[in-house]
Design an enzyme around this catalytic site. Structure first.
Site, PDB file in Angstrom:
ATOM      1  N   ARG A  82      27.768  60.781  24.167  1.00  0.00           N
ATOM      2  CA  ARG A  82      28.228  59.863  25.218  1.00  0.00           C
ATOM      3  C   ARG A  82      29.744  59.751  25.136  1.00  0.00           C
ATOM      4  O   ARG A  82      30.292  59.432  24.076  1.00  0.00           O
ATOM      5  CB  ARG A  82      27.629  58.468  25.058  1.00  0.00           C
ATOM      6  CG  ARG A  82      28.342  57.467  25.974  1.00  0.00           C
ATOM      7  CD  ARG A  82      27.619  56.164  26.143  1.00  0.00           C
ATOM      8  NE  ARG A  82      27.797  55.232  25.071  1.00  0.00           N
ATOM      9  CZ  ARG A  82      28.697  54.240  25.053  1.00  0.00           C
ATOM     10  NH1 ARG A  82      29.552  54.087  26.050  1.00  0.00           N
ATOM     11  NH2 ARG A  82      28.736  53.415  24.048  1.00  0.00           N
ATOM     12  N   HIS A 126      34.790  52.641  30.662  1.00  0.00           N
ATOM     13  CA  HIS A 126      34.836  52.009  29.332  1.00  0.00           C
ATOM     14  C   HIS A 126      36.214  51.345  29.220  1.00  0.00           C
ATOM     15  O   HIS A 126      37.021  51.684  28.354  1.00  0.00           O
ATOM     16  CB  HIS A 126      34.607  53.057  28.247  1.00  0.00           C
ATOM     17  CG  HIS A 126      34.215  52.491  26.911  1.00  0.00           C
ATOM     18  ND1 HIS A 126      33.065  52.858  26.244  1.00  0.00           N
ATOM     19  CD2 HIS A 126      34.816  51.591  26.096  1.00  0.00           C
ATOM     20  CE1 HIS A 126      32.988  52.226  25.087  1.00  0.00           C
ATOM     21  NE2 HIS A 126      34.051  51.444  24.969  1.00  0.00           N
ATOM     22  N   GLU A 171      29.376  47.875  28.494  1.00  0.00           N
ATOM     23  CA  GLU A 171      29.577  46.493  28.064  1.00  0.00           C
ATOM     24  C   GLU A 171      30.375  45.657  29.075  1.00  0.00           C
ATOM     25  O   GLU A 171      31.458  45.158  28.772  1.00  0.00           O
ATOM     26  CB  GLU A 171      30.279  46.456  26.703  1.00  0.00           C
ATOM     27  CG  GLU A 171      29.497  47.134  25.605  1.00  0.00           C
ATOM     28  CD  GLU A 171      30.170  47.052  24.226  1.00  0.00           C
ATOM     29  OE1 GLU A 171      31.251  46.451  24.124  1.00  0.00           O
ATOM     30  OE2 GLU A 171      29.596  47.580  23.267  1.00  0.00           O
ATOM     31  N   ASN A 292      23.760  48.467  23.424  1.00  0.00           N
ATOM     32  CA  ASN A 292      24.653  48.490  22.261  1.00  0.00           C
ATOM     33  C   ASN A 292      24.323  47.256  21.435  1.00  0.00           C
ATOM     34  O   ASN A 292      24.196  46.153  21.979  1.00  0.00           O
ATOM     35  CB  ASN A 292      26.129  48.409  22.680  1.00  0.00           C
ATOM     36  CG  ASN A 292      26.592  49.632  23.456  1.00  0.00           C
ATOM     37  OD1 ASN A 292      25.859  50.611  23.580  1.00  0.00           O
ATOM     38  ND2 ASN A 292      27.804  49.574  23.966  1.00  0.00           N
ATOM     39  N   TYR A 294      25.172  45.359  17.463  1.00  0.00           N
ATOM     40  CA  TYR A 294      25.794  45.358  16.129  1.00  0.00           C
ATOM     41  C   TYR A 294      25.244  44.219  15.277  1.00  0.00           C
ATOM     42  O   TYR A 294      24.731  44.446  14.194  1.00  0.00           O
ATOM     43  CB  TYR A 294      27.324  45.253  16.249  1.00  0.00           C
ATOM     44  CG  TYR A 294      27.941  46.511  16.839  1.00  0.00           C
ATOM     45  CD1 TYR A 294      28.388  47.531  16.021  1.00  0.00           C
ATOM     46  CD2 TYR A 294      28.033  46.687  18.227  1.00  0.00           C
ATOM     47  CE1 TYR A 294      28.925  48.702  16.551  1.00  0.00           C
ATOM     48  CE2 TYR A 294      28.569  47.850  18.765  1.00  0.00           C
ATOM     49  CZ  TYR A 294      29.020  48.849  17.922  1.00  0.00           C
ATOM     50  OH  TYR A 294      29.534  50.014  18.453  1.00  0.00           O
ATOM     51  N   GLU A 351      25.054  52.476  21.209  1.00  0.00           N
ATOM     52  CA  GLU A 351      26.040  52.178  20.162  1.00  0.00           C
ATOM     53  C   GLU A 351      25.372  51.355  19.084  1.00  0.00           C
ATOM     54  O   GLU A 351      24.655  50.389  19.365  1.00  0.00           O
ATOM     55  CB  GLU A 351      27.209  51.333  20.677  1.00  0.00           C
ATOM     56  CG  GLU A 351      28.260  52.080  21.428  1.00  0.00           C
ATOM     57  CD  GLU A 351      29.456  51.207  21.791  1.00  0.00           C
ATOM     58  OE1 GLU A 351      29.789  50.269  21.039  1.00  0.00           O
ATOM     59  OE2 GLU A 351      30.041  51.479  22.854  1.00  0.00           O
TER      60      GLU A 351
HETATM   61  O1  IFM Z   1      34.861  50.153  19.672  1.00  0.00           O
HETATM   62  C1  IFM Z   1      33.953  49.345  20.361  1.00  0.00           C
HETATM   63  C2  IFM Z   1      33.494  50.022  21.630  1.00  0.00           C
HETATM   64  O2  IFM Z   1      34.559  50.355  22.451  1.00  0.00           O
HETATM   65  C3  IFM Z   1      32.597  49.088  22.399  1.00  0.00           C
HETATM   66  N1  IFM Z   1      31.523  48.576  21.570  1.00  0.00           N
HETATM   67  C4  IFM Z   1      31.865  48.054  20.268  1.00  0.00           C
HETATM   68  C5  IFM Z   1      32.729  49.042  19.519  1.00  0.00           C
HETATM   69  C6  IFM Z   1      33.099  48.469  18.129  1.00  0.00           C
HETATM   70  O3  IFM Z   1      33.802  47.285  18.261  1.00  0.00           O
END
Ligand code: IFM
Length: 444
Positions: A82, A126, A171, A292, A294, A351
């Site tokens: 991607r 992005h 995002e 995405n 985290y 992500e």
């Molecule tokens: O680097 C970023 C990315 O651009 C968007 N998602 C989170 C990543 C880590 O912070």
């Protein structure tokens, strides 16, 4: 735990897609080459707002080293990559005349990927909006829907013969919450913030229609960053602040795009910008949901801020990455289950990754066992989600390379590959070899 141990992936589909993700501004560099126009991020960097006054001018020099980077992906064994197109590289003023040299760069990249047997997943946006459009109001201007549709038509016509996977936005909640409204840049009013959310949703719907009309066999989605927002204390005020942020961060974009309605708590704020037929324009059929994820976000009340929140203390005892993001694989499993139940689309995790500060050791090797431990735990959690019936079809690590981490500049490293920014040499980290082993085990 041994750094070679792989997670249980027995419940993933046989044709599961393993990939890596990057974005244009974070890796390309060459910001002033071959006719590229400035983006909003060039301007933020010039203002000196980024840690160490870093800029995207050179970044990973991917613009010149893309062949080497595709070679790294081939060594990894990923099935998909991607990346995003830098809108100002192909349309320096955001609309009007296209820049042939910029389009040619992406031709070369796509052709290199296809020759390596790697499927290109193209994200249209992005965050690097052409500065010329920002000066015309950017996403606050409803005309942005037309600009974005025209840009999409250019990309579809040029690459649609070879690229079939398209994401409209990466995002949207992040660039609307932090770049424009709640962050330090261009702090806007609450009214502008709601106007922007609606315009970005309209632009998404318009781009989906363009892609469907112009690309035979297109497979289209949008990429959302869902991080559960949790209160940082047991106070009622913090619970309310967390619930409110949760709506904006996690649902303001996917709900209208996939369910045809805004969350009830924000409807009256969007109402002034709503025109007849808008929800139908936004909610276009999609092929997949890009997720995405985290970590959860811990929130406290701050009544004097827009949306009334601030970031609060993380719970004691929760392990943290070196950049202090909580490591909570269970939250990933729950998020996958929530997306499955709420939106009912096939999910691609586009992500997931680990931010840190590692450096080569005395032998020149980059040993990042913390990243391996985290990826193993999160991929294991994804497997549990799949075992519970979640339709998850792919997983992409953020990121192939260390790169420009927005406000943190180059100080934070998310790559499977270390980048020595002085020489631009790439050094695969131990996580790179571990991920390659996992992919080989999954697709023997
Ligand atoms: O680097 C970023 C990315 O651009 C968007 N998602 C989170 C990543 C880590 O912070």
């Amino acid at each position: 735990m041994s750094t070679t141990q792989l997670p249980n992936i027995a419940s993933l589909r046989p044709n599961f897609i393993w990939g890596v993700s990057t974005s244009s501004f974070q890796i390309e560099g060459a910001t002033q080459e071959d006719g590229r126009g400035p983006s909003v991020w060039d301007v933020y960097c010039q203002r000196g707002e980024i840690k160490n006054h870093d800029t995207g001018d050179v970044a990973c020099d991917h613009y010149h080293r893309y062949r080497e980077d595709v070679g790294l992906m081939k060594t990894l064994g990923v099935q998909a990559y991607r990346f995003s197109i830098a809108w100002p590289r192909v349309l320096p003023l955001g609309c009007g005349s296209a820049n042939e040299a910029g389009l040619s760069f992406y031709d070369r990249l796509v052709d290199e990927l296809l020759a390596a047997g790697i499927e290109p997943w193209l994200c249209l946006y992005h965050w690097d909006l052409p500065q010329a459009l920002e000066e015309r109001g950017g996403w606050f201007n409803r005309e942005s829907t037309v600009w974005f549709a025209d840009y999409t038509a250019l990309v579809a016509a040029r690459f649609g013969d070879r690229v079939k996977r398209f994401a409209t936005f990466n995002e949207p909640s992040m660039f609307s919450l932090f770049n424009h409204s709640l962050g330090k840049r261009d702090r806007g009013s609450e009214a502008q913030f709601h106007r922007m959310i609606h315009n970005v949703n309209l632009a998404h719907g318009a781009a989906v229609d363009v892609l469907r009309a112009k690309v035979a066999g297109a497979s289209i989605g949008c990429i959302h960053n869902l991080q559960p927002c949790r209160p940082s204390s047991s106070s009622e005020a913090d619970a309310l602040a967390a619930a409110n942020l949760n709506v904006y961060w996690n649902y303001a974009f996917p709900d209208p795009q996939c369910r045809g309605e805004y969350p009830s708590s924000m409807r009256s704020a969007i109402e002034p910008y709503m025109q007849p037929g808008d929800l139908a324009r936004i909610c276009r059929p999609l092929d997949w949901f890009g997720l995405n994820h985290y970590s959860p976000v811990y929130v406290k009340s701050r009544p004097d801020s827009m949306l009334g929140y601030d970031f609060g203390e993380k719970p004691a005892g929760v392990p943290l990455t070196p950049i202090e993001w909580p490591i909570e694989p269970e939250a990933f499993r729950e998020t996958l289950q929530l997306v499955h139940a709420r939106y009912g689309l096939p999910i691609y995790v586009l992500e997931n990754g680990y931010g840190s500060f590692e450096q080569p050791d005395q032998t020149g090797a980059v040993i990042d066992s913390g990243r391996i431990d985290m990826l193993r735990a999160y991929i294991g959690a994804m497997n549990s989600a799949a075992a519970s019936g979640v339709d998850v079809r792919g997983y992409f690590v953020w990121s192939l390379l260390d790169n420009f981490e927005w406000d943190s500049g180059y100080s934070v490293r998310f790559g499977l590959t270390y980048v020595d920014y002085a020489s631009l040499r790439r050094i695969p980290k131990s996580s790179f070899r571990w991920y390659a082993d996992l992919i080989r085990a999954s697709h023997p």
